[in-house]
Enzyme design. Structure first.
Site: not given
Ligand code: BES
Ligand code: MN
Ligand code: ZN
Length: 483
Positions: A261, A335
Site C-alpha cells: 500500500k 477475502r
C-alpha cells in the site's frame, strides 16, 4: 468503568454533578417537555428563554451547558436538543444521550431525563461513556463514574450495560496499535474474553491450519514473523434450536503485502481486524445476555506483511473447501481469510451465516463512512438492513450483476481472487461475489463490508473519534431474531 443505574421521580431532585434534560425543537425557543418541568421551575420558568438567547432552539443533539440554579443539588445543567416532537425516535435519544455523556467527561456523576423510551436513552448514554485509555502519560478526563437514567427499568439498564461492554471490547481491540495486537496475542485476548463469558474456545495454530487445509489464512499470514490463527468460539445454551455462524476478518495489520500500500493512511490498517473484533464482541454479548440461540463465531487472524516467505501475485492456493484461487493482488487478503472461515462455518450447517469485514475501499466510495455494504442471500441482506436501522446502525443491500460475476472467473483456477486484469469495476461487489463461492447455496448468508463504518475520524452522537464498534449491536439484534 461507568456504572449505569436506573432512577425514578423528578430529575430536579437528583444528587448528581450534572443534570441532563432534553428539550424539543421550537420556532424561536425550544419547547420544555414534562420530563424537564421541575428543572425549568428551578430556573424560575426561564429555561426556554435562556436557551434561546444562547442560540439553542432544540435541534437534535445541540447541547448547552448552564450553571445549576440554587435549589438543585447539581453543579451543572446540560440542555440537549431532541429535535422535532414528531420525529423523536430511539436513535434521536441514543445520539442525544451519548452526546451528553461524552460532554460530561471529567464529572463524577450524571443524571438524564428525556422524553421517549428510557431504554434507548440508556443505551446511548452508556455507549457515550466509552474511553480508549491510550498511551499518554497524562490520560485526560475520565468518563463519569455513574450515569443514572430516569424512567429506565432495571432490566433495560442491565441490557444496555452488557451491550455496551460488547461494543467496548470491540472498540478497544480496533483502537489498539498493530504491534500490540498481532495474531497470537489477539488470539489469547479473545480466548480470555470468550472463556469469561462461558464460551467454548478452539484455537488452530499454523500447524493445525496446515493439517486442516486452511490455505487462505496460511497464505496471507505467511509473510509475517507472527503466526496466523483461526479461532472457533461456541455458545451452546441448553434448549436452543437455531444455530447462527458469525465469521470475521482479523487482519491485525494490512501493509498490502508484496502489492504494498502507499504511505498515506497505511497506519489506519491497524483497524483491519474490526470484523473479527465485532463478531467476537457480539458473541460475548449474546452469551452474557443469555440469548437462546446457538452461536458459532469464527475469526481468521493474520498479519499481511512482506518478506521472503510472503505469498505473491500469480500464486494459486487451495482454500479449506478445496477450491483453488488465483492470486492477483496480495492486498486483497481479507477475502482469502474469509474463504477459509466461511468454508469452516458451512461445515456445521448453521441456519444462517453472517460475515463481517473491512473488505474494500470500494465500500467507502459507494456508500460512505456510515453505511456498510450488504451482499448475499436476498432474505438475509434485507433482514440485516432492517435490523441495523432498528438499532441506529446502517447497511444497504447491493446486487451481484452478471458482468461482475463474470469478472471473477480465472483461466487457471476455480476462482480469481480479484477482477480479471485487476479491474476495479464494482470493487465492493467483486469481494461479495468471491465470498459467495465459499458459502453453499442452501445456507442463507449475508456479507457486511464495514471498511468505512468501522472507525470514524470525528466524534458524533454516542461515538468518539476512533473505532465505532459497528456492527456489534446489529449482530446482537440479528441473533435475537433466531431466538
Ligand atoms: N483492508 C483493505 C480495505 C480497506 C480500505 C479497509 C480502506 C478500510 C479502509 C483491504 O484489504 C484492501 O486492501 N482492499 C483492496 C482490494 C483490492 C486490492 C482488490 C482495496 O480496497 O483497494
Ligand atoms: Mn488489503
Ligand atoms: Zn485488508
Amino acid at each position: 468503568m461507568t456504572d449505569l443505574v436506573s432512577a425514578s421521580g423528578d430529575i430536579a431532585a437528583a444528587r448528581s454533578e450534572v443534570i441532563v434534560v432534553g428539550v424539543l425543537a421550537g420556532e424561536e425557543s425550544p419547547v420544555i417537555p414534562d420530563s424537564a418541568a421541575g428543572v425549568d421551575d428551578a430556573f424560575g420558568g426561564r429555561l426556554a428563554q435562556m436557551l434561546a438567547s444562547l442560540g439553542n432552539t432544540g435541534s437534535a443533539s445541540s447541547l448547552t451547558r448552564l450553571p445549576a440554579p440554587e435549589g438543585l443539588e447539581a453543579e451543572l445543567v446540560f440542555a440537549v436538543g431532541l429535535g422535532e416532537a414528531d420525529e423523536l425516535d430511539d436513535e434521536v435519544l441514543r445520539r442525544a444521550a451519548g452526546t451528553a455523556v461524552r460532554s460530561a467527561f471529567g464529572q463524577e456523576s450524571v443524571a438524564i431525563a428525556f422524553e421517549g423510551d428510557p431504554a434507548a436513552t440508556a443505551v446511548g448514554a452508556i455507549l457515550g461513556a466509552y474511553k480508549f485509555e491510550g498511551y499518554k502519560t497524562d490520560g485526560g478526563d475520565e468518563p463519569p463514574a455513574q450515569v443514572s437514567v430516569y424512567g429506565a427499568t432495571e432490566e433495560a439498564v442491565v441490557r444496555a450495560s452488557v451491550l455496551a461492554e460488547g461494543v467496548a471490547l470491540t472498540k478497544t481491540w480496533v483502537n489498539t496499535p498493530a504491534n500490540l495486537l498481532r495474531p497470537p496475542t489477539f488470539a489469547i485476548e479473545i480466548e480470555q474474553a470468550a472463556t469469561e463469558a462461558g464460551l467454548e474456545v478452539e484455537i488452530l495454530d499454523a500447524e493445525a491450519l496446515s493439517a486442516g487445509g486452511y490455505g487462505g489464512i496460511l497464505a496471507v499470514g505467511g509473510g509475517s514473523a507472527a503466526e496466523p490463527r483461526l479461532l472457533r468460539l461456541s455458545y451452546r445454551p441448553e434448549g436452543a434450536s437455531k444455530h447462527v455462524a458469525l465469521v470475521g476478518k482479523g487482519i491485525t495489520f494490512d501493509s498490502g503485502g508484496i502489492s504494498i500500500k502507499p504511505v498515506a493512511g497505511m497506519w489506519d490498517m491497524k483497524t483491519d481486524m474490526a470484523g473479527a473484533a465485532a463478531v467476537v464482541g457480539a458473541t460475548v454479548a449474546a452469551a452474557k445476555l443469555g440469548l437462546n440461540v446457538n452461536v458459532t463465531c469464527l475469526v481468521g487472524l493474520a498479519e499481511n506483511m512482506l518478506s521472503g516467505s510472503a505469498y505473491r501475485p500469480s500464486d494459486v492456493i487451495t482454500a479449506r473447501n478445496g477450491k483453488t484461487i488465483e492470486i492477483l493482488n496480495t492486498d486483497a487478503e481479507g477475502r482469502l481469510v474469509l474463504a477459509d472461515g466461511l468454508s469452516r462455518a458451512a461445515e456445521d450447517e448453521p441456519d444462517a451465516i453472517y460475515d463481517v469485514a473491512t473488505l474494500t475501499g470500494g465500500q467507502l466510495v459507494a456508500l460512505g463512512r456510515r453505511t456498510f455494504g450488504l451482499m448475499g442471500t436476498d432474505s438475509e441482506t434485507e433482514r440485516v438492513a432492517r435490523v441495523a436501522e432498528s438499532v441506529g446502525e446502517s447497511g444497504w443491500p447491493m446486487p451481484f450483476p452478471e458482468d461482475i460475476v463474470a469478472l471473477m472467473d480465472s483461466p487457471i483456477a476455480d476462482v480469481s481472487q480479484c477482477g480479471t486484469g485487476n479491474k476495479r469495476d464494482g470493487h465492493m461487489l467483486q469481494g461479495g461475489v468471491f465470498l459467495s463461492k465459499f458459502v453453499p447455496e442452501e445456507i442463507p448468508w449475508a456479507h457486511l463490508d464495514i471498511a468505512g463504518p468501522a472507525d470514524t475520524s470525528e466524534a458524533w452522537g454516542h461515538t468518539r473519534k476512533g473505532a465505532t464498534g459497528v456492527p456489534v449491536r446489529t449482530l446482537v439484534a440479528l441473533l435475537e431474531e433466531f431466538v
